[in-house]
Write a protein that holds these residues in place. Structure first.
Motif, PDB file in Angstrom:
ATOM      1  N   GLU A 162       0.838  -1.186   0.000  1.00 46.70           N
ATOM      2  CA  GLU A 162       0.000   0.000   0.000  1.00 46.70           C
ATOM      3  C   GLU A 162       0.888   1.257   0.000  1.00 46.70           C
ATOM      4  O   GLU A 162       1.978   1.251   0.575  1.00 46.70           O
ATOM      5  CB  GLU A 162      -0.857  -0.041   1.278  1.00 46.70           C
ATOM      6  N   LYS A 163       0.396   2.299  -0.649  1.00 45.63           N
ATOM      7  CA  LYS A 163       1.111   3.585  -0.648  1.00 45.63           C
ATOM      8  C   LYS A 163       0.081   4.697  -0.505  1.00 45.63           C
ATOM      9  O   LYS A 163      -1.003   4.621  -1.111  1.00 45.63           O
ATOM     10  CB  LYS A 163       1.828   3.746  -1.998  1.00 45.63           C
ATOM     11  N   ARG A 164       0.411   5.700   0.290  1.00 43.19           N
ATOM     12  CA  ARG A 164      -0.538   6.793   0.502  1.00 43.19           C
ATOM     13  C   ARG A 164       0.110   8.143   0.205  1.00 43.19           C
ATOM     14  O   ARG A 164       1.300   8.334   0.395  1.00 43.19           O
ATOM     15  CB  ARG A 164      -1.018   6.798   1.950  1.00 43.19           C
ATOM     16  N   LYS A 165      -0.734   9.066  -0.241  1.00 42.19           N
ATOM     17  CA  LYS A 165      -0.303  10.456  -0.437  1.00 42.19           C
ATOM     18  C   LYS A 165      -1.538  11.322  -0.265  1.00 42.19           C
ATOM     19  O   LYS A 165      -2.436  11.319  -1.112  1.00 42.19           O
ATOM     20  CB  LYS A 165       0.285  10.637  -1.828  1.00 42.19           C
ATOM     21  N   GLU A 166      -1.592  11.999   0.845  1.00 45.12           N
ATOM     22  CA  GLU A 166      -2.742  12.853   1.168  1.00 45.12           C
ATOM     23  C   GLU A 166      -4.033  12.040   1.081  1.00 45.12           C
ATOM     24  O   GLU A 166      -4.184  11.049   1.783  1.00 45.12           O
ATOM     25  CB  GLU A 166      -2.743  14.085   0.262  1.00 45.12           C
ATOM     26  N   ARG A 167      -4.960  12.399   0.198  1.00 47.40           N
ATOM     27  CA  ARG A 167      -6.229  11.664   0.127  1.00 47.40           C
ATOM     28  C   ARG A 167      -6.169  10.472  -0.822  1.00 47.40           C
ATOM     29  O   ARG A 167      -7.181   9.801  -1.047  1.00 47.40           O
ATOM     30  CB  ARG A 167      -7.336  12.614  -0.326  1.00 47.40           C
ATOM     31  N   LEU A 168      -5.008  10.179  -1.353  1.00 48.99           N
ATOM     32  CA  LEU A 168      -4.859   9.094  -2.318  1.00 48.99           C
ATOM     33  C   LEU A 168      -4.251   7.862  -1.661  1.00 48.99           C
ATOM     34  O   LEU A 168      -3.375   7.988  -0.796  1.00 48.99           O
ATOM     35  CB  LEU A 168      -3.957   9.534  -3.483  1.00 48.99           C
ATOM     36  N   LYS A 169      -4.726   6.704  -2.079  1.00 49.31           N
ATOM     37  CA  LYS A 169      -4.147   5.445  -1.612  1.00 49.31           C
ATOM     38  C   LYS A 169      -4.117   4.469  -2.771  1.00 49.31           C
ATOM     39  O   LYS A 169      -5.086   4.351  -3.520  1.00 49.31           O
ATOM     40  CB  LYS A 169      -4.972   4.850  -0.464  1.00 49.31           C
ATOM     41  N   VAL A 170      -3.005   3.773  -2.901  1.00 48.91           N
ATOM     42  CA  VAL A 170      -2.860   2.769  -3.952  1.00 48.91           C
ATOM     43  C   VAL A 170      -2.473   1.450  -3.301  1.00 48.91           C
ATOM     44  O   VAL A 170      -1.647   1.423  -2.389  1.00 48.91           O
ATOM     45  CB  VAL A 170      -1.778   3.170  -4.977  1.00 48.91           C
ATOM     46  N   THR A 171      -3.065   0.360  -3.773  1.00 48.21           N
ATOM     47  CA  THR A 171      -2.653  -0.973  -3.355  1.00 48.21           C
ATOM     48  C   THR A 171      -2.187  -1.761  -4.570  1.00 48.21           C
ATOM     49  O   THR A 171      -2.545  -1.436  -5.706  1.00 48.21           O
ATOM     50  CB  THR A 171      -3.803  -1.722  -2.662  1.00 48.21           C
ATOM     51  N   PHE A 172      -1.389  -2.786  -4.306  1.00 49.50           N
ATOM     52  CA  PHE A 172      -0.782  -3.568  -5.392  1.00 49.50           C
ATOM     53  C   PHE A 172      -0.798  -5.027  -4.963  1.00 49.50           C
ATOM     54  O   PHE A 172      -0.110  -5.407  -4.021  1.00 49.50           O
ATOM     55  CB  PHE A 172       0.655  -3.081  -5.601  1.00 49.50           C
ATOM     56  N   ASP A 173      -1.623  -5.826  -5.602  1.00 55.79           N
ATOM     57  CA  ASP A 173      -1.749  -7.237  -5.269  1.00 55.79           C
ATOM     58  C   ASP A 173      -1.170  -8.034  -6.429  1.00 55.79           C
ATOM     59  O   ASP A 173      -1.810  -8.200  -7.472  1.00 55.79           O
ATOM     60  CB  ASP A 173      -3.223  -7.591  -5.032  1.00 55.79           C
ATOM     61  N   THR A 174       0.050  -8.535  -6.230  1.00 53.23           N
ATOM     62  CA  THR A 174       0.731  -9.234  -7.328  1.00 53.23           C
ATOM     63  C   THR A 174       0.140 -10.625  -7.564  1.00 53.23           C
ATOM     64  O   THR A 174       0.329 -11.201  -8.639  1.00 53.23           O
ATOM     65  CB  THR A 174       2.240  -9.354  -7.055  1.00 53.23           C
ATOM     66  N   THR A 175      -0.578 -11.139  -6.579  1.00 55.63           N
ATOM     67  CA  THR A 175      -1.235 -12.443  -6.762  1.00 55.63           C
ATOM     68  C   THR A 175      -2.448 -12.283  -7.666  1.00 55.63           C
ATOM     69  O   THR A 175      -2.653 -13.059  -8.603  1.00 55.63           O
ATOM     70  CB  THR A 175      -1.654 -13.029  -5.410  1.00 55.63           C
ATOM     71  N   LEU A 176      -3.247 -11.275  -7.377  1.00 55.44           N
ATOM     72  CA  LEU A 176      -4.426 -10.996  -8.197  1.00 55.44           C
ATOM     73  C   LEU A 176      -4.078 -10.259  -9.479  1.00 55.44           C
ATOM     74  O   LEU A 176      -4.921 -10.114 -10.368  1.00 55.44           O
ATOM     75  CB  LEU A 176      -5.432 -10.161  -7.411  1.00 55.44           C
ATOM     76  N   LYS A 177      -2.840  -9.758  -9.579  1.00 58.02           N
ATOM     77  CA  LYS A 177      -2.422  -8.916 -10.706  1.00 58.02           C
ATOM     78  C   LYS A 177      -3.351  -7.707 -10.826  1.00 58.02           C
ATOM     79  O   LYS A 177      -3.942  -7.434 -11.886  1.00 58.02           O
ATOM     80  CB  LYS A 177      -2.385  -9.723 -12.005  1.00 58.02           C
ATOM     81  N   GLN A 178      -3.444  -7.009  -9.704  1.00 58.31           N
ATOM     82  CA  GLN A 178      -4.399  -5.911  -9.651  1.00 58.31           C
ATOM     83  C   GLN A 178      -3.879  -4.781  -8.767  1.00 58.31           C
ATOM     84  O   GLN A 178      -3.212  -5.004  -7.754  1.00 58.31           O
ATOM     85  CB  GLN A 178      -5.713  -6.442  -9.063  1.00 58.31           C
ATOM     86  N   SER A 179      -4.198  -3.568  -9.172  1.00 55.90           N
ATOM     87  CA  SER A 179      -3.936  -2.401  -8.342  1.00 55.90           C
ATOM     88  C   SER A 179      -5.244  -1.645  -8.156  1.00 55.90           C
ATOM     89  O   SER A 179      -6.031  -1.500  -9.102  1.00 55.90           O
ATOM     90  CB  SER A 179      -2.906  -1.491  -9.007  1.00 55.90           C
ATOM     91  N   LEU A 180      -5.479  -1.201  -6.931  1.00 57.38           N
ATOM     92  CA  LEU A 180      -6.639  -0.373  -6.636  1.00 57.38           C
ATOM     93  C   LEU A 180      -6.174   1.038  -6.285  1.00 57.38           C
ATOM     94  O   LEU A 180      -5.180   1.203  -5.574  1.00 57.38           O
ATOM     95  CB  LEU A 180      -7.435  -0.952  -5.464  1.00 57.38           C
ATOM     96  N   PHE A 181      -6.906   2.023  -6.791  1.00 60.23           N
ATOM     97  CA  PHE A 181      -6.585   3.430  -6.555  1.00 60.23           C
ATOM     98  C   PHE A 181      -7.793   4.059  -5.870  1.00 60.23           C
ATOM     99  O   PHE A 181      -8.907   4.007  -6.389  1.00 60.23           O
ATOM    100  CB  PHE A 181      -6.298   4.104  -7.898  1.00 60.23           C
ATOM    101  N   HIS A 182      -7.577   4.623  -4.682  1.00 59.24           N
ATOM    102  CA  HIS A 182      -8.662   5.196  -3.897  1.00 59.24           C
ATOM    103  C   HIS A 182      -8.448   6.698  -3.737  1.00 59.24           C
ATOM    104  O   HIS A 182      -7.327   7.138  -3.463  1.00 59.24           O
ATOM    105  CB  HIS A 182      -8.718   4.578  -2.498  1.00 59.24           C
ATOM    106  N   ILE A 183      -9.523   7.448  -3.871  1.00 61.17           N
ATOM    107  CA  ILE A 183      -9.526   8.868  -3.504  1.00 61.17           C
ATOM    108  C   ILE A 183     -10.570   9.022  -2.409  1.00 61.17           C
ATOM    109  O   ILE A 183     -11.768   8.795  -2.646  1.00 61.17           O
ATOM    110  CB  ILE A 183      -9.888   9.786  -4.684  1.00 61.17           C
ATOM    111  N   THR A 184     -10.127   9.381  -1.218  1.00 60.24           N
ATOM    112  CA  THR A 184     -11.084   9.572  -0.117  1.00 60.24           C
ATOM    113  C   THR A 184     -11.554  11.025  -0.092  1.00 60.24           C
ATOM    114  O   THR A 184     -10.876  11.921  -0.598  1.00 60.24           O
ATOM    115  CB  THR A 184     -10.438   9.220   1.224  1.00 60.24           C
TER     116      THR A 184
END
Lengths: 112, 112
Positions: A56-78
């Motif tokens: 997981e990585k965060r920057k202010e209201r942004l958060k990114v996750t990286f799941d190499t098993t699922l081959k997926q990244s999620l990008f969140h804006i709170t």
């Protein structure tokens, strides 16, 4: 060949809610993945980079996750704001490491 | 804050003519790139340049395209004989390592 898929072309959410954008990749395992923002008629602007050993990585209201098993990244804006309305691009590097392979992007609209 | 600049912002040309798109990357960056984006489509990699030579290029970057770093600051993309399908936004980008890329504002090329 490498394939990048972003879950939807467009996403509409209410101001104040959390926006979640999905990026799936196939046929390779990138060492990192980047997210960019693009406004109409403008160049992409770098937001966040997450490496394969980071969950997981965060920057202010942004958060990114990286799941190499699922081959997926999620990008969140709170606490989303109308100013967050833009197209968000997922971009891992290609097998050569430096050029980016962009997804088609998700056009986010935050409604006041 | 340093930024990538591109000129011209809009170029209109006749099919078959040569065009040169110009970019000034961020001064201490070592890696330079050209991407293009056809209207309504995704950003596509064309070519990367490092240590005064092409390091990678895509299938799009055929013999009609060339890049040059004529001096210590400019980075150019030349299209020798433009085709209608070359109409697109062309973005220059630069980076200091295998990390985030900084994009210029783009040149809109219209081939008539």
């Amino acid at each position: 060949s490498q394939k990048i898929e972003q879950n939807s072309e467009a996403l509409n959410i209410q101001e104040g809610k959390t926006a979640t954008l999905t990026c799936n990749y196939t046929n390779y395992s990138p060492a990192y993945l980047q997210w960019y923002r693009q406004d109409p008629g403008r160049g992409p602007v770098f937001l966040l980079l997450i490496r394969e050993n980071e969950k997981e990585k965060r920057k202010e209201r942004l958060k990114v996750t990286f799941d190499t098993t699922l081959k997926q990244s999620l990008f969140h804006i709170t606490a989303s704001q109308p100013a967050d309305s833009a197209t968000y691009l997922c971009a891992p590097p290609n097998s050569g490491n430096t050029p980016l392979v962009f997804g088609k992007g998700t056009r986010l609209s935050v409604i006041a | 804050e340093p930024e990538v600049t591109q000129t011209p912002s809009h170029q209109v040309t006749q099919m078959g003519q040569e065009v040169i798109l110009r970019c000034v990357p961020i001064s201490n960056h070592l890696y330079f790139y050209w991407y293009r984006q056809i209207l309504g489509q995704k950003v596509e990699f064309l070519v990367s340049f490092y240590n005064n030579e092409i390091s990678e290029k895509s299938e799009i970057f055929d013999d009609q395209f060339s890049v040059e770093r004529p001096d210590g600051s400019n980075f150019t993309l030349k299209i020798r004989s433009t085709k209608l399908e070359d109409s697109a936004m062309y973005f220059c980008a630069s980076s200091d390592r295998h990390n985030e890329q900084f994009f210029g504002p783009g040149t809109r090329l219209t081939v008539l």
